[in-house]
Each structure stands twice: as structure tokens, then as C-alpha cells.
Write a protein that holds these residues in place. Structure first.
Motif, PDB file in Angstrom:
ATOM      1  N   ALA A   1       1.047  -1.318  -0.514  1.00  0.00           N
ATOM      2  CA  ALA A   1      -0.029  -0.044  -0.244  1.00  0.00           C
ATOM      3  C   ALA A   1       1.219   1.636  -0.009  1.00  0.00           C
ATOM      4  CB  ALA A   1      -0.867   0.034   1.077  1.00  0.00           C
ATOM      5  N   GLU A   2       0.527   2.590  -0.741  1.00  0.00           N
ATOM      6  CA  GLU A   2       1.159   3.479  -0.936  1.00  0.00           C
ATOM      7  C   GLU A   2       2.315   3.712  -2.173  1.00  0.00           C
ATOM      8  OE1 GLU A   2       2.252   5.448   2.389  1.00  0.00           O
ATOM      9  OE2 GLU A   2       0.153   5.291   3.270  1.00  0.00           O
ATOM     10  N   GLU A   3       2.969   2.141  -2.088  1.00  0.00           N
ATOM     11  CA  GLU A   3       3.944   2.421  -3.427  1.00  0.00           C
ATOM     12  C   GLU A   3       2.984   2.395  -4.871  1.00  0.00           C
ATOM     13  OE1 GLU A   3       7.008  -0.458  -1.619  1.00  0.00           O
ATOM     14  OE2 GLU A   3       5.227  -1.388  -3.049  1.00  0.00           O
ATOM     15  N   PRO A   4       1.956   2.144  -5.630  1.00  0.00           N
ATOM     16  CA  PRO A   4       1.603   2.424  -6.540  1.00  0.00           C
ATOM     17  C   PRO A   4       1.671   4.399  -7.020  1.00  0.00           C
ATOM     18  CG  PRO A   4      -0.273   0.943  -5.303  1.00  0.00           C
ATOM     19  CD  PRO A   4       1.017   1.509  -4.194  1.00  0.00           C
ATOM     20  N   VAL A   5       2.765   4.347  -8.178  1.00  0.00           N
ATOM     21  CA  VAL A   5       2.226   5.795  -8.033  1.00  0.00           C
ATOM     22  C   VAL A   5       0.764   6.132  -8.872  1.00  0.00           C
ATOM     23  CG1 VAL A   5       3.054   7.819  -9.514  1.00  0.00           C
ATOM     24  CG2 VAL A   5       4.563   6.090  -8.300  1.00  0.00           C
ATOM     25  N   LEU A   6       0.635   5.350  -9.685  1.00  0.00           N
ATOM     26  CA  LEU A   6      -0.941   5.747 -10.457  1.00  0.00           C
ATOM     27  C   LEU A   6      -1.833   4.167 -10.297  1.00  0.00           C
ATOM     28  CD1 LEU A   6      -0.616   7.179 -13.326  1.00  0.00           C
ATOM     29  CD2 LEU A   6      -0.911   8.189 -11.536  1.00  0.00           C
ATOM     30  N   LEU A   7      -2.984   4.512 -10.001  1.00  0.00           N
ATOM     31  CA  LEU A   7      -4.205   3.682 -10.670  1.00  0.00           C
ATOM     32  C   LEU A   7      -5.234   4.115 -11.007  1.00  0.00           C
ATOM     33  CD1 LEU A   7      -6.235   1.365  -7.673  1.00  0.00           C
ATOM     34  CD2 LEU A   7      -7.156   2.287  -8.656  1.00  0.00           C
ATOM     35  N   VAL A   8      -5.420   3.301 -12.317  1.00  0.00           N
ATOM     36  CA  VAL A   8      -6.059   3.045 -13.192  1.00  0.00           C
ATOM     37  C   VAL A   8      -7.502   2.589 -13.764  1.00  0.00           C
ATOM     38  CG1 VAL A   8      -3.994   5.051 -14.282  1.00  0.00           C
ATOM     39  CG2 VAL A   8      -4.873   2.788 -15.438  1.00  0.00           C
ATOM     40  N   GLY A   9      -8.326   2.549 -13.992  1.00  0.00           N
ATOM     41  CA  GLY A   9      -9.216   1.992 -14.371  1.00  0.00           C
ATOM     42  C   GLY A   9     -10.598   2.657 -14.803  1.00  0.00           C
ATOM     43  N   GLY A  10     -11.277   1.273 -16.325  1.00  0.00           N
ATOM     44  CA  GLY A  10     -12.685   2.480 -16.288  1.00  0.00           C
ATOM     45  C   GLY A  10     -13.378   0.711 -16.202  1.00  0.00           C
ATOM     46  N   PRO A  11     -14.448   1.207 -15.021  1.00  0.00           N
ATOM     47  CA  PRO A  11     -15.455   0.428 -14.470  1.00  0.00           C
ATOM     48  C   PRO A  11     -16.210   0.384 -15.532  1.00  0.00           C
ATOM     49  CG  PRO A  11     -14.984   1.556 -12.315  1.00  0.00           C
ATOM     50  CD  PRO A  11     -13.813   2.179 -13.590  1.00  0.00           C
ATOM     51  N   PRO A  12     -16.792  -1.201 -16.221  1.00  0.00           N
ATOM     52  CA  PRO A  12     -17.308  -1.543 -16.809  1.00  0.00           C
ATOM     53  C   PRO A  12     -18.783  -0.310 -17.522  1.00  0.00           C
ATOM     54  CG  PRO A  12     -16.906  -3.476 -16.286  1.00  0.00           C
ATOM     55  CD  PRO A  12     -16.356  -2.498 -15.619  1.00  0.00           C
ATOM     56  N   CYS A  13     -19.011  -0.074 -18.520  1.00  0.00           N
ATOM     57  CA  CYS A  13     -19.335   1.749 -18.313  1.00  0.00           C
ATOM     58  C   CYS A  13     -20.816   0.893 -19.653  1.00  0.00           C
ATOM     59  CB  CYS A  13     -18.994   2.179 -19.873  1.00  0.00           C
ATOM     60  SG  CYS A  13     -19.171   1.602 -21.259  1.00  0.00           S
ATOM     61  N   THR A  14     -21.260  -0.382 -19.492  1.00  0.00           N
ATOM     62  CA  THR A  14     -22.876  -0.795 -19.632  1.00  0.00           C
ATOM     63  C   THR A  14     -24.334   0.000 -18.330  1.00  0.00           C
ATOM     64  OG1 THR A  14     -21.761  -2.853 -20.491  1.00  0.00           O
ATOM     65  CG2 THR A  14     -24.340  -2.668 -19.542  1.00  0.00           C
ATOM     66  N   PRO A  15     -23.657  -0.361 -17.462  1.00  0.00           N
ATOM     67  CA  PRO A  15     -24.981   0.599 -16.103  1.00  0.00           C
ATOM     68  C   PRO A  15     -24.989   2.363 -16.862  1.00  0.00           C
ATOM     69  CG  PRO A  15     -23.144  -0.814 -15.055  1.00  0.00           C
ATOM     70  CD  PRO A  15     -23.069  -0.370 -16.632  1.00  0.00           C
ATOM     71  N   PHE A  16     -24.269   2.708 -16.889  1.00  0.00           N
ATOM     72  CA  PHE A  16     -24.645   4.238 -17.760  1.00  0.00           C
ATOM     73  C   PHE A  16     -24.064   4.625 -19.057  1.00  0.00           C
ATOM     74  CE2 PHE A  16     -21.515   2.960 -13.827  1.00  0.00           C
ATOM     75  CZ  PHE A  16     -22.494   3.080 -13.463  1.00  0.00           C
ATOM     76  N   SER A  17     -24.227   3.742 -19.969  1.00  0.00           N
ATOM     77  CA  SER A  17     -24.623   4.149 -21.292  1.00  0.00           C
ATOM     78  C   SER A  17     -25.317   4.325 -22.087  1.00  0.00           C
ATOM     79  CB  SER A  17     -24.145   2.608 -21.983  1.00  0.00           C
ATOM     80  OG  SER A  17     -23.774   3.056 -23.030  1.00  0.00           O
ATOM     81  N   LYS A  18     -25.698   5.723 -22.692  1.00  0.00           N
ATOM     82  CA  LYS A  18     -27.456   5.262 -23.490  1.00  0.00           C
ATOM     83  C   LYS A  18     -28.075   4.560 -24.492  1.00  0.00           C
ATOM     84  CE  LYS A  18     -25.677   9.177 -25.774  1.00  0.00           C
ATOM     85  NZ  LYS A  18     -26.353  10.110 -27.190  1.00  0.00           N
TER      86      LYS A  18
END
Length: 386
Positions: A85-102
């Protein structure tokens, strides 16, 4: 090259954000420039095995972890990356967008924001809380910011804010950063030190469906024709590329940049459809002189964008054709040699869900610049080559 900074990737998919991370210090819009290796994806996670196969084919040094994030402990992710913990410089990601997609709004549960996968936003907050990266980047479809999902979006921002990250969000248009695609995505960015993140200024300008103002001081949007300019012309088209069947003739008659509306009483087609009776992407053809519309992840047989040029069938009939893999890579500003596992539909699903490379690079680069890492890297290079 110096020590590479570790990054944890969640909901990695085909690796659009991962690619942006590893090429963050590459020159913008320079094809094939891998950058100087400032950042390295230490671990990539996803529940979809074909997507992880794509990641393994393109990110040889990254550990991969398959599984439903709701059943994966943060400690497992950090252990796979060789981090604490605290060692990652970045945490990135895009949770699946299906629930919010038009594209899902015909389902009542999605109109009312009751999709169970929406809880993946809470999982993202959990892993930020338990891994304490120096900063994070979350990406999703613009629909997440709509009134329908207000409670979920505000819960996300509140949860990240309570951790001290001072999250900032903005909807960005990919074409404004050199991507030949009119694709809007929301980015949420936060820093562990609580300093406010400033989003990068657009480098390109052009008119879109929502903005007809053009900034003459910026580079014009990259068009689809410019993106495809040096690609090989393959003749004949393969069977899975040809748009045939019930609407085959109608699709072939639609001019570049038009859709099914061409065949309504208001235009010069066959008057086969009622005005605004279908989705915009129905029988949509690319306009070579403009960026592409959003590349669809799970298109039906009549959903574009299709190429603006027709092809001939074996019987000599003109038909529209679907985009090829090398064309889709260009529309996502991915490198030509990026490898994607699976069938053609698998490829389109992975690319359609991905973050366009140049858009992701702009955000990651701005964040690394504001954290001071790009200045430090440049200072090291100046000493080495002095």
C-alpha cells in the motif's frame, strides 16, 4: 531509462489506459513512439479472459489477474504487482460502462439506474482506499454524469473525496486531443496530497454535434480520411465485412456522413423510414472529411459507422462495408502493431470499450507533469547527456 514508476490497472479491457500510461511521455501524435518508459503497468486486472489475452500480447512485463473485482482482495492485486500500500504511483481503470451507457436505456433497470454492475464504482473506491496510490484516474462514458445516475456519481465523488483525494472530473472529447473520433468520455482524477488536478487544454478543434465553434488557434480535428490515408486497400472485401441482407441496398445508397434518415421523406432516398424512428447509428456511414462517430462496442448488423466507400459482392452488387481492424485501430489512435485476441466481433468489442490512446495520454501526461515526474525525468536526462 531510470526506474519505472509502478501502476495498478483495474477493469483493464484491451488496455487503452494501460497503453496511455506506458506511453505517457511519448510525443503526442507521433506514430510508433513508445516513450521513455516513465511508467510501467505492474498488474492488470479484468474478468474477461480474451481481454487479458490481449493485455498479455501487448504488455509483456505486466502481471495479469483474472476475476470478478468484487471477489478480489486489494492485497491480491498488490501482491501480484509486487507492491505494498502507498507504493503505486497511479491506479487507473474504467469500470464497465454498460450501466451508464445510453445504448442500454431501453432497459427499465438502466433508465432507473438499478443495474447491479453499477456497484463496481464502489469497488474502485475500495481499492483506492486500501492501496493508497499517489493518484488515480477513473474513466467512463459521459452517461455517468447524467441526472439519471446522479446519486451514484455523487456517491463516487464523495467516497473518493473522503479519502482526501480531492477528485476533479470533466467530460473530454477525444477529437480535441488528436483522436479521429467524436467520442466523449468522463475522467475523474484525484491526488493523494489533495492538490487540485487541472485537466489538459485541447490541442485540436472542429465542429461536433454539440459545438459548432472552431478555435482557429488550434490544430483542426483529424478526419477519418486522414487516419486511413496510408492503409492498404484490400480487394475484394471479406464476407463478414459486407453489409448485406434486409437493408443492404438501402445502406449502399446512403451518402457519406448520412444515416437511415436519408431514406425518409425529408431527404432524397427511398422514404422507407419514419423521421427519427431509429438510433442515430442505424445505417450510419463515415464522413471522410470529419472524425468518426463513436466506435460501437457491440453493434447490431445495421449499426455503423460503416466505411464511406462501397464494395462489390461476388454477384457484382454494390454494398456498404464494415470497418476493418486496422481502421478501427486508427480511429482509436492505437499503434498499427497492437495485437487483439479473438474474432472480429471480439476485436470491435474490446476497442469499442477502450480509451483512445491519445486522449488517455493527454490526461496521464498532465497528471504526471503536475506531480512533478516529467520534470524530474527531464532533469535526469539532462544530467546523463550533459
Amino acid at each position: 531509462m531510470g526506474e519505472q514508476l509502478p501502476v495498478v490497472s483495474l477493469f483493464s479491457g484491451a488496455g487503452g489506459l494501460d497503453l496511455a500510461v506506458e506511453r505517457a511521455d511519448a510525443e503526442p501524435l507521433v506514430s510508433g513512439d513508445p516513450g521513455g518508459g516513465l511508467l510501467r503497468v505492474s498488474v492488470a486486472t479484468d474478468y474477461n479472459e480474451p481481454a487479458l489475452q490481449t493485455l498479455k500480447a501487448n504488455f509483456h512485463d505486466a502481471a495479469t489477474l483474472t476475476g470478478d473485482i468484487r471477489q478480489v482482495f486489494t492485497e491480491q492485486i498488490l501482491d501480484a504487482a509486487g507492491l505494498c500500500a502507498e507504493e503505486p504511483v497511479l491506479l487507473v481503470g474504467g469500470p464497465p460502462c454498460t450501466p451508464f451507457s445510453k445504448s442500454g436505456f431501453w432497459l427499465e433497470q438502466k433508465r432507473e439506474s438499478r443495474d447491479p454492475n453499477a456497484s463496481l464504482l464502489d469497488e474502485y473506491v475500495r481499492i483506492v482506499r486500501e492501496s493508497r496510490p499517489e493518484a488515480f484516474i477513473l474513466e467512463n462514458v459521459q452517461g455517468l454524469t447524467y441526472k439519471t445516475h446522479k446519486a451514484q456519481f455523487e456517491r463516487l465523488l464523495r467516497g473518493l473525496g473522503e479519502l482526501g483525494y480531492n477528485p476533479q472530473w470533466k467530460v473530454l472529447l477525444a477529437a480535441d486531443y488528436g483522436v479521429p473520433q467524436l467520442r466523449r468520455r468522463v475522467f475523474v482524477v484525484g491526488r493523494r496530497d489533495g492538490e487540485k488536478f487541472e485537466f489538459p487544454e485541447p490541442t485540436h478543434s472542429g465542429w461536433s454535434e454539440r459545438d459548432r465553434r472552431i478555435d482557429a488557434t488550434k490544430i483542426p480535428h483529424v478526419t477519418a480520411a486522414q487516419a486511413f490515408a496510408d492503409l492498404p486497400r484490400l480487394v475484394p472485401a471479406s464476407l463478414d465485412e459486407i453489409v448485406d441482407g434486409q437493408y443492404g441496398e438501402l445502406a449502399a445508397e446512403i451518402p457519406p456522413g448520412q444515416n437511415y434518415l436519408w431514406h425518409t421523406e425529408r431527404y432524397d432516398g427511398r422514404n422507407q423510414f419514419e423521421w427519427r424512428s431509429r438510433y442515430w447509428t442505424f445505417l450510419l456511414r463515415l464522413d471522410p472529411n470529419r472524425p468518426s462517430t463513436t466506435l460501437q462496442a457491440q453493434p447490431g448488423p445495421w449499426v455503423g459507422p460503416f466505411h464511406w466507400e462501397n464494395v462489390l459482392t461476388s454477384s457484382g452488387e454494390e454494398r456498404a462495408r464494415r470497418l476493418r481492424v486496422n481502421e478501427m485501430l486508427r480511429l482509436m489512435s492505437f499503434p498499427d502493431d497492437f495485437k487483439i485476441s479473438g474474432t472480429r466481433s471480439d476485436v470491435q468489442r474490446q476497442l469499442g470499450n477502450a480509451v483512445p490512446l491519445e486522449l488517455g495520454k493527454a490526461v496521464v501526461r498532465a497528471l504526471m507533469d503536475q506531480l512533478g515526474y516529467l520534470d524530474r525525468r527531464q532533469a535526469v536526462r539532462d544530467v546523463v547527456f550533459a
